[in-house]
Motif scaffolding. Sequence first.
Motif, mmCIF file in Angstrom:
data_model
loop_
_atom_site.group_PDB
_atom_site.id
_atom_site.type_symbol
_atom_site.label_atom_id
_atom_site.label_comp_id
_atom_site.label_asym_id
_atom_site.label_seq_id
_atom_site.Cartn_x
_atom_site.Cartn_y
_atom_site.Cartn_z
ATOM 1 N N GLU A 118 -6.505 -2.674 3.344
ATOM 2 C CA GLU A 118 -7.575 -3.958 3.312
ATOM 3 C C GLU A 118 -7.630 -4.278 1.600
ATOM 4 N N GLU A 119 -7.585 -3.314 0.759
ATOM 5 C CA GLU A 119 -7.353 -3.622 -0.631
ATOM 6 C C GLU A 119 -6.143 -4.150 -1.234
ATOM 7 N N SER A 120 -5.145 -3.539 -0.451
ATOM 8 C CA SER A 120 -3.774 -4.180 -0.795
ATOM 9 C C SER A 120 -3.951 -5.750 -0.641
ATOM 10 N N ARG A 121 -4.317 -6.164 0.761
ATOM 11 C CA ARG A 121 -4.456 -7.343 1.271
ATOM 12 C C ARG A 121 -5.357 -8.435 0.473
ATOM 13 N N ASN A 122 -6.399 -7.848 -0.185
ATOM 14 C CA ASN A 122 -7.030 -8.570 -1.017
ATOM 15 C C ASN A 122 -6.568 -8.888 -2.259
ATOM 16 N N VAL A 123 -5.762 -7.701 -2.816
ATOM 17 C CA VAL A 123 -4.856 -8.290 -4.197
ATOM 18 C C VAL A 123 -3.807 -9.188 -3.875
ATOM 19 N N ILE A 124 -3.197 -9.135 -2.699
ATOM 20 C CA ILE A 124 -2.056 -10.024 -2.402
ATOM 21 C C ILE A 124 -2.579 -11.571 -2.366
ATOM 22 N N CYS A 125 -4.049 -11.634 -1.637
ATOM 23 C CA CYS A 125 -4.609 -13.216 -1.807
ATOM 24 C C CYS A 125 -4.524 -13.490 -3.089
ATOM 25 N N SER A 126 -4.850 -12.803 -4.271
ATOM 26 C CA SER A 126 -4.836 -13.420 -5.456
ATOM 27 C C SER A 126 -3.418 -13.717 -6.051
ATOM 28 N N GLY A 179 1.286 5.509 -13.970
ATOM 29 C CA GLY A 179 0.064 4.483 -14.393
ATOM 30 C C GLY A 179 -0.004 3.329 -13.646
ATOM 31 N N MET A 180 0.808 3.268 -12.504
ATOM 32 C CA MET A 180 0.584 2.203 -11.404
ATOM 33 C C MET A 180 -0.572 2.178 -10.775
ATOM 34 N N HIS A 181 -1.322 1.274 -10.486
ATOM 35 C CA HIS A 181 -2.235 0.848 -9.834
ATOM 36 C C HIS A 181 -2.138 1.260 -8.408
ATOM 37 N N SER A 182 -2.939 1.858 -7.774
ATOM 38 C CA SER A 182 -2.919 2.177 -6.418
ATOM 39 C C SER A 182 -4.056 1.660 -5.742
ATOM 40 N N TYR A 183 -4.154 1.543 -4.310
ATOM 41 C CA TYR A 183 -5.172 0.839 -3.529
ATOM 42 C C TYR A 183 -5.697 1.918 -2.499
ATOM 43 N N ARG A 184 -6.852 1.602 -2.439
ATOM 44 C CA ARG A 184 -7.616 2.802 -1.400
ATOM 45 C C ARG A 184 -7.228 2.723 -0.098
ATOM 46 N N ASP A 185 -6.820 1.287 0.440
ATOM 47 C CA ASP A 185 -6.480 1.157 1.777
ATOM 48 C C ASP A 185 -5.529 -0.172 1.827
ATOM 49 N N TYR A 199 0.940 -1.269 0.025
ATOM 50 C CA TYR A 199 -0.034 -0.014 -0.147
ATOM 51 C C TYR A 199 0.762 1.311 0.045
ATOM 52 N N LYS A 200 1.943 1.329 0.675
ATOM 53 C CA LYS A 200 2.661 2.388 0.985
ATOM 54 C C LYS A 200 3.580 2.599 -0.456
ATOM 55 N N ILE A 201 4.113 1.651 -1.006
ATOM 56 C CA ILE A 201 4.645 1.762 -2.189
ATOM 57 C C ILE A 201 4.010 2.157 -3.243
ATOM 58 N N CYS A 202 2.729 1.890 -3.328
ATOM 59 C CA CYS A 202 1.739 2.248 -4.350
ATOM 60 C C CYS A 202 1.130 3.761 -4.218
#
Length: 177
Positions: free
Chosen positions: A44-52, A36-42, A24-27
């Motif tokens: 928790e969103e980073s955690r959800n992406v990492i799950c996949s 153009g890099m995707h960033s995450y709202r919080d 999350y901090k990197i993004c």
Amino acid sequence: MAELIETKRLLLRCWQDDDAEELYKICLDPSLRLSGMHSYRDIEESRNVICSWKKNPEMRAVIHKDEQCLIGFVLFGDMNRYAQYKELEYAIEANHRNNGYATEALMAMLEYMFSERDTAVAAAWVRSLNKECVRVLEKCHFTYEGTLRKHARDRGDTLCYSILKEEWIEYRRKKQL
């Protein structure tokens, strides 16, 4: 789980749940967002992406060996072309840039993708203003294919690069001579 990829200064490992805050901090980095890099709202969103990502050995966290911290990522994703055609996305955290980490991580990941993952093509689309990324791709023996004019959402140009498996094999052969 896929094996650890080790370089002189880095570890490229599969993602872990506790990487979410650092991702999350990197993004949040404005220069990454501009590229153009995707960033995450919080987190928790980073955690959800990492799950996949955790289930995919082609999505790697870049860990600095000495500091034992997440400094970036190298991701090879499906471009909906065919199974062996992969799109590259990578980033290195701002405080660790300009030290060759992106090149080191990408070279190791290319070796893995071409020798272990049956990849035929690694492609990268880069914002034309991202000269640092272009430099890394060129150091990693990618070929410039062309420019997509006004392709980005902000109507900026996108540069297309790729490297073919046979080009990678030839590079490795010449390096061994």
